[in-house]
Design an enzyme around this catalytic site. Structure first.
Site, PDB file in Angstrom:
ATOM      1  N   GLY A 349       0.870  -1.070   0.134  1.00  0.00           N
ATOM      2  CA  GLY A 349      -0.419   0.330   0.069  1.00  0.00           C
ATOM      3  C   GLY A 349       0.299   1.881  -0.039  1.00  0.00           C
ATOM      4  O   GLY A 349       2.354   1.103  -0.128  1.00  0.00           O
ATOM      5  N   ASP A 465      -7.245   8.623   0.601  1.00  0.00           N
ATOM      6  CA  ASP A 465      -7.453   8.046  -0.804  1.00  0.00           C
ATOM      7  C   ASP A 465      -8.172   6.537  -0.896  1.00  0.00           C
ATOM      8  O   ASP A 465      -7.596   5.846  -1.015  1.00  0.00           O
ATOM      9  CB  ASP A 465      -5.863   7.545  -0.036  1.00  0.00           C
ATOM     10  CG  ASP A 465      -5.152   6.751  -1.521  1.00  0.00           C
ATOM     11  OD1 ASP A 465      -5.461   6.962  -2.557  1.00  0.00           O
ATOM     12  OD2 ASP A 465      -3.787   6.140  -1.092  1.00  0.00           O
TER      13      ASP A 465
END
Ligand SMILES: *[C@@H]1O[C@H](CO)[C@@H](O)[C@H](O)[C@H]1NC(C)=O
Ligand SMILES: *[C@@H]1O[C@H](CO)[C@@H](O)[C@H](O)[C@H]1NC(C)=O
Ligand SMILES: *[C@@H]1O[C@H](CO)[C@@H](O)[C@H](O)[C@H]1NC(C)=O
Ligand SMILES: *[C@@H]1O[C@H](CO)[C@@H](O)[C@H](O)[C@H]1NC(C)=O
Ligand SMILES: *[C@@H]1O[C@H](CO)[C@@H](O)[C@H](O)[C@H]1NC(C)=O
Length: 630
Positions: A349, A465
């Protein structure tokens, strides 16, 4: 836990500590672009591309070169590793980037490029060797804000100018060094071109990139400018290996000896040099002893201070009374994840790699190993985990706890079995599993999870995000939002209302966020709209096509909407098996969410209402904001 399992744990942890663990590196695309034109499976182009990938990946391994460019049939490809990368870093970057680009980032695309931290990988049907290309490209901005803009601007100008000069002279077309900003700070810069282009082209590519800085990134301390033929990057922290730029980083020259000129003996010849070294020693030895004494005193004072601080912190711990119960033992996590073995790695990530783990009692967990430098103290970190742990919603991934030990910063989450939405949505084989009924349920789930974050939980959380990669799917294909609250866990010198390292993903970012760093619940709504249109079309927002300005997903959706041909947007893998009412309503909501002006976008509570109540009349959308790619 009984004694036997303790013993077992002990033995296992000793063996994991003994096992050699190679330094992990961040390996994921920082940006990519696809040509928008596709080849067909098993065509000559496809088979040539496969050979090309194999050839280039092995070239990076065997030759230890940082650059190679090769053509196989109609396909031309090249990679460039960062000038300071070791052969091993270069090879592992190219080996990760090449298949990722072909399989995940730009499947079936005739041309594609990806920028990783340590390498660029690209291929196309046009010839590339020796050609300077400045497009596609992007500018990524970090969170850092320099203390003194005047000093920063002047220093940066000088630094970049010098770096460009060095890179143009250096045969590897690379230069990296730092410059001092006032008394405490430094700025670290790096520039690099592919070594195959002319020096004058290299200089043009770099200078054009630098010229963009005032418009895109004025007043930002950490910026990366990506072009196919060159890279410019500067950061407030050291990010390159200073021993591999050709010479050591800048440091003040050693002070000249304070001794008077050496006494010249009457014979004047041979003795003078030994006379001078005796003299230097006479001055240097007391100086060194003095310095050692001085350093010892400082270290002693620091140690006392640290001990006091620690005592104070454990008091706070005690008063809070929680936090500890959410704390996981590092050795336990190492056992659970096989010492973060690559076999257990689920993905990468924005803030570090994620591993699957199984605790001794059989509970499955996902462990996020934070790789982001954060100036945040451990107590603030614990407090944030305690708060985030309280968030419970069926459409959010549950944060179970954390681990802070031996320099590791880990977050422990519930394990969600079916990976992330993008793995299905953008995979030609797997997307058939997502029929309309499932997609519609996923859209509703994301909307409710986001509404909970924005309004229903006691903390008001802006995700910042939201993207297909951050939507996990459980055993029943229910959507669970992950990575929320990261802004609170990895604060890096953040000023309120302004962007930080939690920079979103291009394509999903609302214009006010991408351009001015302003985020709000409405920038999340924008990302939700993009996600919604992706789910309906099965197309990635980041695909691009240079041949026409209106070929990005948002403008494409908008044009069909205006022409009344919205259903043309629908993923062909759904065939005709969907409710056109639901689909058209979803496209309508998606377009309302991606409107240019944040004020015009609905809130998540309105979105949930629109999704559930068909009697509600929706306003007409205005033109969407256009993508921020250059
Ligand atoms: C790429 O690597 C191959 C061998 O692996 C070599 O023959 C070729 O010269 C290299 N090309 C460039 C442009 O460096
Ligand atoms: C590359 O592919 C594009 C799209 O199919 C095509 O228009 C172009 O002519 C091709 N270029 C070459 C050099 O074959
Ligand atoms: C520094 O440069 C940025 C643009 O690069 C500009 O916006 C800013 O005003 C400059 N600041 C000073 C103090 O010169
Ligand atoms: C490496 O850094 C040093 C000092 O920081 C600088 O003098 C030198 O030019 C740099 N080398 C290259 C190749 O950029
Ligand atoms: C000192 O060295 C020079 C040549 O190096 C020589 O001509 C001269 O005689 C030497 N003087 C003494 C005192 O040895």
């Amino acid at each position: 836990m009984n004694q036997l399992s303790l013993l077992l744990l002990f033995i296992l942890s000793i063996s994991t500590i003994l096992c050699f663990c190679s330094a992990q590196q961040k390996q994921s695309s920082r940006f990519q672009a696809c040509s928008g034109t596709t080849y067909t499976s098993n065509s000559v182009y496809h088979t040539s591309l496969k050979t090309l990938i194999a050839t280039l990946t092995s070239a990076s391994a065997i030759d230890g070169a940082l650059f190679n460019s090769t053509s196989i049939g109609p396909v031309n490809g090249q990679f460039l590793c960062r000038g300071d990368a070791t052969t091993q870093q270069c090879n592992s970057c190219v080996s990760a980037a090449a298949p990722d680009l072909v399989d995940n980032l730009c499947p079936n695309q005739i041309g594609a490029i990806t920028w990783y931290d340590y390498c660029i990988f690209r291929y196309t049907n046009e010839s590339i060797l020796g050609r300077m290309e400045e497009s596609p490209g992007t500018e990524l901005r970090g969170p850092a804000r320099p203390r003194d803009l005047g000093v920063f601007n002047r220093t940066l100008d000088g630094l970049l100018d010098e770096l460009i000069g060095n890179a143009v002279r250096n045969p590897s077309a690379f230069a990296a060094r730092d410059a001092r900003l006032g008394d405490f700070d430094r700025v670290y810069g790096m520039v690099q071109c592919t070594p195959d282009i002319r020096r004058s082209d290299c200089e043009k590519c770099l200078r054009d990139g630098v010229e963009r800085i005032p418009d895109c990134c004025g007043g930002i301390g950490g910026v990366t400018i990506f072009r196919p033929s060159c890279i410019v990057r500067y950061e407030p922290e050291l990010f390159f290996d200073p021993s591999r730029n050709g010479s050591a980083p800048a440091s003040p020259p050693p002070p000249p000896p304070l001794s008077p000129p050496p006494p010249t003996t009457s014979n004047g010849n041979g003795t003078s040099s030994s006379g001078s070294s005796v003299n230097i020693a006479a001055v240097a030895i007391p100086t060194v002893i003095g310095a050692i004494f001085f350093i010892a005193v400082i270290v002693y004072l620091l140690m006392i201070r640290k001990r006091k601080k620690k005592a104070k912190m454990s008091n706070v711990d005690h008063e809070m009374g929680n936090g500890e119960s959410l704390q996981f033992d590092l050795d336990m996590i190492k056992v659970a994840t096989g010492d973060f073995s690559s076999a257990n790695k689920l993905g990468e990530g924005g803030f570090g790699a994620v591993y699957k783990g199984v605790l001794v009692d059989g509970q499955e967990i996902a462990v996020k190993r934070l790789s982001v430098n954060s100036r945040q103290g451990s107590q603030e970190f614990k407090n944030e985990v305690v708060l985030l742990n309280k968030l419970q919603h069926r459409n959010l991934v549950r944060l179970l706890g954390f681990c802070l030990e031996k320099g590791e910063k880990l977050l422990i989450y519930e394990f969600v079995p079916n990976r992330s939405l993008d793995k299905y949505l953008f995979d030609t084989a797997k997307k058939v599993k997502l029929n309309w009924e499932r997609r519609y349920k996923i859209i509703g789930g994301i909307a409710r999870g986001l509404l909970y974050l924005h309004e229903d939980s006691r903390l008001r959380i802006i995700h910042r995000d939201l993207k297909a990669g951050n939507i996990l799917l459980d055993g029943d294909m229910n959507a669970k939002i992950s990575d929320f609250g990261m802004a609170k866990l990895v604060v890096v010198d953040q000023t309120q209302g302004n962007t930080s390292r939690i920079a979103g993903t291009f394509g999903y970012m609302a214009p006010e966020y991408a351009l001015h760093g302003l985020f709000s619940v409405k920038s999340d709504v924008f990302s939700f709209g993009v996600l919604l249109l992706e789910i309906i079309s099965g197309q990635k927002i980041t695909n691009f096509d240079r041949s026409g300005p209106s070929r990005d997903l948002l403008s494409h959706a908008w044009e069909h909407w205006r022409e009344g041909t919205s259903l043309d947007l629908v993923d062909s893998s759904l065939m005709e098996n969907y409710s056109s009412n639901e689909v058209i309503r979803c496209i309508h909501i998606g377009l309302l969410c991606v409107q240019e002006s944040a004020d015009d976008r609905p809130t998540m509570s309105t979105v949930v209402l629109m999704l559930t109540s068909f009697s509600l009349t929706l306003p007409a959308p205005s033109a969407p904001a256009f993508s921020t790619q250059t």
